[in-house]
Enzyme design. Structure first.
Site, short mmCIF file in Angstrom:
data_model
loop_
_atom_site.label_atom_id
_atom_site.label_comp_id
_atom_site.label_asym_id
_atom_site.label_seq_id
_atom_site.Cartn_x
_atom_site.Cartn_y
_atom_site.Cartn_z
N HIS A 42 28.80 21.84 4.85
CA HIS A 42 29.10 20.46 3.62
C HIS A 42 29.86 18.70 3.86
O HIS A 42 29.03 17.78 3.52
CB HIS A 42 29.89 21.01 2.92
CG HIS A 42 31.62 21.09 2.34
ND1 HIS A 42 32.54 21.70 2.72
CD2 HIS A 42 31.92 19.99 2.44
CE1 HIS A 42 33.42 21.45 3.22
NE2 HIS A 42 32.99 20.03 2.84
N ASP B 269 29.93 28.31 5.89
CA ASP B 269 30.06 26.91 6.20
C ASP B 269 30.57 25.57 7.28
O ASP B 269 31.64 25.36 7.29
CB ASP B 269 30.96 26.38 5.30
CG ASP B 269 31.08 24.50 4.69
OD1 ASP B 269 30.34 24.20 4.97
OD2 ASP B 269 32.26 24.39 3.83
N SER C 293 38.09 17.98 4.30
CA SER C 293 37.00 18.69 5.43
C SER C 293 36.92 19.08 7.05
O SER C 293 36.27 17.82 6.85
CB SER C 293 35.87 18.88 4.53
OG SER C 293 35.98 18.93 3.15
#
Length: 301
Positions: free
Chosen positions: A32, A62, A140
């Site tokens: 993402h 992911d 992230s």
């Protein structure tokens, strides 16, 4: 959704984290982080910035791999740990770029293990690591380290209603990443085996086969799904679905499968062309059925 991603949508540019995984310049991050972006720049520890090229991604888990052309002496690969040896209460260290603040380190402990987290659509990542180290937008894709500096996870999501850290963060276990990375580098995607069962129902005994893919590996192996029966009722013929005729899967090889995630995790750890033995309940009796998994077979180079 309650599992908000770290990386928030930004009109012009976004920030994320990642880690060097080899001297060839491959960088591991979250899918993402790079999803729908046109250009990605990677800044190393020494402040040097390099344009990155896309290598491969696994949206289901992911994860993504990108690559930069940098001198080997500037590339310091992260050391991979073993996420199967983790215990609740262990000290952990999260490194990333929260709010664009480069090379930020936060500390905490492992709060829980074996969480399940929905990342994309209805797919669930198992064995997620829950931590209380502060992680925020921009973390992230960054590494979660143990006290020996080994990567044990990839920081991925937080539980927050405000979009900022509330002391509940989640990381993808490194052992999952170690299975995925070689395929992303070699093929650009993850080659998953096909078993030919499109739907199952969880029961107390196991997984009841609800729908088979016509001509798929399961049907060819003799696995039975629900049967359609026709009954005459006066002048009409009525079709009835008889689910009691379907097989119930209780084990794959010697591993018990009680949930859909158990089943998917077991099958997806194999390769197309592998043979597995399904233990099923059929008419009250245990039966073993050998089944050859289908799917795209990796090419040997």
């Amino acid at each position: 959704r309650t599992d908000n991603f770290f990386l928030q949508a930004v009109p012009e540019e976004g920030t994320g984290s990642g880690m060097v995984i080899d001297k060839s310049g491959h960088i591991l991050t979250n899918f993402h982080v790079i999803e729908d972006v046109r250009e990605v720049a990677v800044t190393l520890f020494n402040g040097e910035s390099y344009d990155a090229t896309y290598v491969g991604s696994d949206p289901v888990n992911d994860l993504a791999v990108i690559r930069i052309e940098a001198p080997p002496e500037e590339l310091i690969p992260v050391r991979m740990g073993n996420s199967s040896k983790l215990k609740v209460g262990m000290n952990v260290y999260a490194i990333g770029n929260p709010f664009g603040l480069e090379r930020t380190l936060t500390t905490g402990i492992i709060s829980s293990l074996n969480r399940s987290l929905k990342i994309n659509g209805d797919r669930t990542i198992k064995s997620i690591i829950q931590i209380d180290a502060a992680v925020n937008p921009g973390n992230s894709g960054g590494p979660l380290l143990d006290s020996h500096g080994r990567m044990i996870g990839i920081n991925t999501a937080i539980y927050s209603k405000t979009g900022q850290s509330s002391g509940v963060g989640f990381a993808i276990p490194v052992n999952l990443a170690k299975r995925v990375i070689p395929q992303l580098i070699r093929h650009g995607h993850v080659i998953r085996p096909e078993i030919g069962i499109s739907r199952v129902y969880e029961t107390e005994e196991g997984l009841l086969v609800a729908k088979l893919i016509p001509g798929g590996p399961a049907e060819l192996a003799g696995i039975r799904g629900p049967q359609t029966k026709r009954e005459r009722r006066g002048p009409f013929v009525v079709e009835r679905i008889d689910r009691t005729a379907a097989d119930t899967i209780i084990r794959v090889d010697d591993e018990k499968v009680a949930t859909v995630d158990d089943f998917l995790g077991n099958i997806e750890s194999r390769n197309p062309g592998d043979t597995v033995t399904l233990t099923i309940l059929r008419e009250g009796q245990e039966v073993t059925v050998p089944l050859r998994l289908g799917g795209e077979v990796p090419q040997v180079r």
